[in-house]
Design an enzyme around this catalytic site. Structure first.
Site, PDB file in Angstrom:
ATOM      1  N   HIS A   1       0.800  -1.233   0.000  1.00  0.00           N
ATOM      2  CA  HIS A   1       0.000   0.000   0.000  1.00  0.00           C
ATOM      3  C   HIS A   1       0.827   1.276   0.000  1.00  0.00           C
ATOM      4  CE1 HIS A   1      -3.976  -1.848   0.911  1.00  0.00           C
ATOM      5  NE2 HIS A   1      -3.235  -2.770   1.490  1.00  0.00           N
TER       6      HIS A   1
ATOM      7  N   LYS B   1      -7.852  14.110   4.275  1.00  0.00           N
ATOM      8  CA  LYS B   1      -7.008  12.907   4.230  1.00  0.00           C
ATOM      9  C   LYS B   1      -6.003  12.996   5.389  1.00  0.00           C
ATOM     10  CE  LYS B   1      -5.915  14.134  -0.024  1.00  0.00           C
ATOM     11  NZ  LYS B   1      -6.138  12.857  -0.697  1.00  0.00           N
ATOM     12  N   ARG B   2      -5.271  11.891   5.662  1.00  0.00           N
ATOM     13  CA  ARG B   2      -4.217  11.967   6.667  1.00  0.00           C
ATOM     14  C   ARG B   2      -3.276  13.126   6.345  1.00  0.00           C
ATOM     15  NH1 ARG B   2      -0.437   7.793   6.287  1.00  0.00           N
ATOM     16  NH2 ARG B   2      -1.616   7.008   4.521  1.00  0.00           N
TER      17      ARG B   2
ATOM     18  N   LYS C   1       1.327  14.324   0.714  1.00  0.00           N
ATOM     19  CA  LYS C   1      -0.027  14.663   0.280  1.00  0.00           C
ATOM     20  C   LYS C   1      -0.158  16.165  -0.008  1.00  0.00           C
ATOM     21  CE  LYS C   1      -2.095  10.778   2.802  1.00  0.00           C
ATOM     22  NZ  LYS C   1      -2.899   9.998   1.840  1.00  0.00           N
TER      23      LYS C   1
ATOM     24  N   THR D   1      -8.435   6.735  -1.911  1.00  0.00           N
ATOM     25  CA  THR D   1      -9.804   6.238  -2.051  1.00  0.00           C
ATOM     26  C   THR D   1     -10.788   7.374  -1.785  1.00  0.00           C
ATOM     27  OG1 THR D   1      -9.545   5.383   0.207  1.00  0.00           O
ATOM     28  CG2 THR D   1      -9.453   3.784  -1.595  1.00  0.00           C
TER      29      THR D   1
ATOM     30  N   LYS E   1     -14.495   8.696  -3.491  1.00  0.00           N
ATOM     31  CA  LYS E   1     -15.709   9.085  -2.754  1.00  0.00           C
ATOM     32  C   LYS E   1     -16.235  10.433  -3.248  1.00  0.00           C
ATOM     33  CE  LYS E   1     -13.853   6.295   0.881  1.00  0.00           C
ATOM     34  NZ  LYS E   1     -12.851   6.242   1.960  1.00  0.00           N
TER      35      LYS E   1
HETATM   36  C1  26V Z   1       1.699   5.531   7.062  1.00  0.00           C
HETATM   37  C2  26V Z   1       2.470   6.344   7.862  1.00  0.00           C
HETATM   38  C3  26V Z   1       2.099   6.488   9.273  1.00  0.00           C
HETATM   39  C4  26V Z   1       3.045   7.349  10.074  1.00  0.00           C
HETATM   40  C5  26V Z   1       3.753   8.427   9.298  1.00  0.00           C
HETATM   41  C6  26V Z   1       4.435   7.869   8.091  1.00  0.00           C
HETATM   42  C7  26V Z   1       3.554   7.024   7.290  1.00  0.00           C
HETATM   43  C8  26V Z   1       3.776   6.889   5.941  1.00  0.00           C
HETATM   44  C9  26V Z   1       2.980   6.096   5.175  1.00  0.00           C
HETATM   45  C10 26V Z   1       1.955   5.401   5.728  1.00  0.00           C
HETATM   46  C11 26V Z   1       1.113   4.579   4.804  1.00  0.00           C
HETATM   47  C12 26V Z   1       0.867   3.197   5.265  1.00  0.00           C
HETATM   48  C13 26V Z   1       0.087   2.415   4.270  1.00  0.00           C
HETATM   49  C14 26V Z   1      -1.182   3.100   3.833  1.00  0.00           C
HETATM   50  O1  26V Z   1      -2.020   3.462   4.628  1.00  0.00           O
HETATM   51  N1  26V Z   1      -1.342   3.251   2.533  1.00  0.00           N
HETATM   52  C15 26V Z   1      -2.550   3.815   1.923  1.00  0.00           C
HETATM   53  O2  26V Z   1      -3.339   2.718   1.471  1.00  0.00           O
HETATM   54  C16 26V Z   1      -4.527   3.145   0.828  1.00  0.00           C
HETATM   55  C17 26V Z   1      -5.340   1.897   0.521  1.00  0.00           C
HETATM   56  O3  26V Z   1      -4.672   1.121  -0.415  1.00  0.00           O
HETATM   57  C18 26V Z   1      -4.186   3.938  -0.409  1.00  0.00           C
HETATM   58  O4  26V Z   1      -5.384   4.370  -1.011  1.00  0.00           O
HETATM   59  C19 26V Z   1      -3.326   5.130  -0.050  1.00  0.00           C
HETATM   60  O5  26V Z   1      -2.901   5.778  -1.221  1.00  0.00           O
HETATM   61  C20 26V Z   1      -2.115   4.681   0.750  1.00  0.00           C
HETATM   62  O6  26V Z   1      -1.396   5.786   1.258  1.00  0.00           O
END
Ligand code: 26V
Length: 786
Positions: free
Chosen positions: A333, A521-522, A527, A629, A633
């Site tokens: 992901h 979004k986060r 982003k 995603t 939406k």
């Molecule tokens: C999480 C974190 C958390 C702490 C700060 C750094 C950091 C960097 C990246 C992530 C992403 C973890 C994986 C994730 O959530 N990916 C998301 O998955 C979605 C479903 O497939 C996708 O639509 C998003 O583009 C993707 O970012």
């Protein structure tokens, strides 16, 4: 269910659970009584579904996160009970909205990955596919966010405070989980996943961690009270909170414990069912089951599976590894380096030494295979599962899995051509794409009943809710003025509702007649919420310079949680709120643009924001957003995308046409070309607009509470070279937003773009995604119950 049965059920549960009658019942008591009434009604179908699934092949989704949001409204709607319940309640003088709003969101996830898992569960139930969800029942989900003086603050999420009427504790199916230093119980809590228009009810099984015994009697008797419950606390810590802070070793150990706890309990559960069905023959365990790993978080399932077969069931290592190779699939992901998991071998050894031995054995098998294929030593290093005393979870997952998939076409191509190119060359047949999707039930039928009713009216029936591709049937109305007008009327209605909600939640008034430009979004640097903020600040200065600047009155809305330890992300929150204040306090500008940062963005808030939007901001640095995603939406709620060619945006504009969206900025291949020579300072020096907005970070225009956080942002863009290319995209962003404003003037033309997004959104249903997983990876078939 008849209206009379609903009434009787609610009264009965109020009586036995709370000892009250309706006239004295609190809203949360009615919520619980109503939920239990409905739960009671579906138990038979639920049990029936579980039994039927157990007879055949099942897929199992292993995920550390499920961002479910609220259950009640969705369940009532999917069961076709919403209107009945609404009537029953209204006859009793109760407003169903109030009962829905009392429910806490189940926020057991951070963002897209967790919400995707939730959409997948709902879709698999809707299309009658035997998919079981496994996860952790965190006592506290993602933190609640507040904004105080413009700074993000966090406090614990207490989603269980009114109880959890939708889950059933299954004491009899508890598992024992052993760590080197402790033994705990995993207690399953099952939640029904109710599909739309089907009797099938799937199961989400979340494990809670409990101690083997409540307290140490002898210690307690000796008045050592704290010590007597210390084991209980240590056990409960394991399922206490989603993503505990893992910046130190203790935090890392806890996170690793959680991962093992999830996979060990879930595999033992699958093995228990396997034994009940076919006995102790493990030859065919992978014929009856498949496990999909949602990112690398549950990857310890691979060595744990082998350990269970070898140590507890007497299977040879070779056979167990062979089974594993057709038992697991892995979804990637993200390509962000900081999110690719690696675990120090010492940590693994400390908690589960036998698992480490197995990982080493798997690594040896990998080396053997590579040598056989004549890979040289240097090359083999890249693939190693253990290197530099770290276990690389992605390598482990890829080596053993039957299939590896990305979550949007572009993302999968990047995996194949770049990030995982070495693996792709080794196992081209393993790599697949599964473009993400969203459930149209929650993200249109439930959150936008007005638009849903209109669609149903135009298409003549509700089949589109289950077959989203039928939205294409709306195309024939694309030039129908009455239809376009009605679409915009509905949009306005949803904007009014959103404005009311924002007033209630934030105490801020926004004008529903203004243009709603939304980024939710986060919070993460890739982003680029900061790019959006810098653009708005530039717009502010331009309005100051030229009060006649011709733009529609616009409300910029942000919603985002920043990871508590992520300093820059938190600085961006503060920067956005500072810009909001600057504008509000300037009467030359205040009536023209407005910025709102909504606090505590979550699933239930999202259900109000998407339908009330005019523009969907999806502006990640090309190549960084795996899919997105939220973008889908917005599209499904008839909102054009303003975005870069990244993630699923690429497919969104392919479906709905570039002319109906606003695409700007560097593409992946552009970045590839400039990355070695990119000089962000040049933009600062040569572009006065950029200089003007960046200088506000260091010249005292804004207040960061003397934290130095704004200067750090400034440095990230200049001294550190702007790794997300904000400055390179700044002017392109600006030009494209001008185009948005110009286009918006022609209301009919704008309505056509909105409409085109709606009728082309069909492919982004998670029903389609799940069907592809079933056909192309899981090999499971529709299993409707009788
Ligand atoms: C999480 C974190 C958390 C702490 C700060 C750094 C950091 C960097 C990246 C992530 C992403 C973890 C994986 C994730 O959530 N990916 C998301 O998955 C979605 C479903 O497939 C996708 O639509 C998003 O583009 C993707 O970012």
């Amino acid at each position: 269910m008849k209206k009379e049965d609903i009434r009787i059920g609610v009264n009965r549960y109020l009586k036995v659970k709370y000892g009250v009658t309706l006239k004295d019942a609190k809203e949360y008591e009615i919520f619980n009584a109503l939920s239990l009434t409905v739960l009671e009604d579906i138990i038979e179908d639920w049990n029936n579904t579980s039994c039927t699934y157990n007879e055949g092949r099942c897929a199992n989704y292993f995920s550390a996160e499920y961002l479910m949001g609220r259950a009640l409204g969705n369940n009532l709607m999917n069961l076709g009970l919403y209107d009945e319940v609404k009537e029953v309640l209204s006859e009793l003088n109760i407003d169903i909205n109030k009962i829905e709003e009392i429910e806490e969101d189940a926020g057991l996830g951070n963002g897209g990955l967790g919400r995707l898992a939730a959409c997948f569960m709902e879709s698999s139930a809707t299309i009658d596919m035997p998919l079981n969800g496994y996860g952790i029942r965190y006592n506290n989900g993602l933190f609640n966010q507040n904004v105080e003086e413009g700074f993000q603050t966090e406090c614990e999420d207490n989603w269980l405070k009114y109880g959890d009427p939708w889950s059933i504790r299954k004491e009899a199916e508890a598992q024992i989980i052993e760590f080197a230093d402790m033994t705990v119980k995993a207690i399953p809590y099952d939640t029904p996943i109710i599909g739309y228009g089907t009797k099938n009810i799937n199961t989400l099984r979340l494990w809670k961690c409990e101690p083997m015994k409540e307290f140490d009697f002898i210690l307690f008797n000796n008045q050592k009270y704290d010590k007597s419950v210390s084991l209980k606390n240590r056990a409960e810590d394991i399922s206490r909170v989603l993503y505990p802070n893992d910046s130190n070793n203790e935090g890392k150990l806890l996170r690793l414990r959680q991962q093992y706890f999830l996979v060990s309990a879930s595999l033992k559960d699958i093995i228990r069912k396997h034994k009940a069905k076919v006995g102790t023959d493990f030859q065919n365990i992978s014929e009856n089951n498949f496990v999909q790993l949602n990112d690398t978080h549950p990857t310890l399932a691979i060595p744990e599976f082998i350990r269970l077969l070898v140590d507890e069931e007497g299977v040879s290592f070779k056979d167990a590894l062979e089974s594993a190779k057709s038992f697991f699939g892995y979804t990637n992901h993200t390509i962000l380096a900081e999110a690719l998991e690696k675990w120090n071998v010492n940590l693994i050894k400390k908690l589960f030494p036998r698992v480490l031995e197995i990982i080493k054995d798997i690594d040896k098998e990998l080396i053997k295979e590579l040598k056989k294929k004549h890979y040289i030593r240097e090359k083999i290093k890249e693939f190693r599962i253990i290197a530099d005393r770290q276990v690389r979870m992605a390598n482990l997952a890829i080596f053993v899995s039957k299939a590896v998939n990305g979550v949007a076409k572009l993302h999968t191509d990047i995996l194949k051509d770049k990030e995982l190119n070495n693996w792709y060359k080794l196992y081209p047949e393993k790599f697949q794409n599964k473009t993400n999707g969203i459930t149209p039930r929650r993200w249109l039928r439930l959150c936008n009943t007005e638009l849903s009713a209109f669609i149903t009216d135009l298409l003549g029936n509700e089949d589109w809710v289950k077959h989203l591709e039928l939205l294409k049937g709306l195309k024939k109305f694309e030039n129908d003025d009455v239809v376009l007008e009605k679409l915009m009327q509905i949009k306005h209605e949803k904007k009014v509702q959103l404005a009311d909600y924002i007033k209630q939640e934030e105490g801020i008034e926004i004008d529903p007649n203004s243009f709603f430009d939304i980024q939710i979004k986060r919070l993460h640097e890739y982003k680029r919420q900061l790019l959006n903020a810098l653009y708005i600040l530039d717009l502010y200065y331009r309005i100051k310079e030229d009060p006649t600047l011709d733009i529609p009155k616009t409300t910029f809305i942000f919603g985002a949680k920043a990871f508590p330890g992520y300093r820059r992300a938190k600085a961006i929150v503060k920067f956005i709120t500072q810009i909001a204040d600057l504008i509000d306090n300037d009467k030359d500008v205040a009536g023209k643009i407005k910025v709102v940062f909504v606090h505590n963005y979550r699933v239930s808030y999202a259900q109000k924001l998407f339908p009330g939007s005019d523009l969907s901001k999806q502006i990640s640095t090309a190549g960084k957003e795996a899919s997105g995603t939220g973008n889908m939406k917005f599209m499904l709620n008839a909102t054009p995308t303003f975005g870069t060619l990244d993630g699923a945006n690429v497919e969104i504009v392919q479906e709905s046409g570039e002319e109906n969206n606003f695409i700007f900025g560097l593409k992946v291949e552009d970045i590839e070309k400039i990355k070695d020579t990119y000089d962000s300072k040049k933009y600062y020096e040569e572009n006065p607009s950029i200089k003007r907005v960046l200088d506000t970070l260091i010249d005292g225009t804004f207040d960061d509470g003397e934290s130095g956080d704004f200067e750090d942002l400034y440095n990230s863009l200049l001294e550190e070279g702007d790794q997300y290319y904000l400055l390179a995209d700044f002017d392109l962003f600006k030009q494209e937003e001008e185009k948005v404003f110009a286009t918006y003037k022609d209301k009919r033309n704008w309505a056509k773009k909105c409409f085109a997004n709606l009728y082309n959104a069909g492919t982004f249903s998670s029903d389609r995604t799940i069907q592809q997983y079933c056909d192309e990876i899981w090999n499971i078939k529709k299993t409707p119950i009788k």
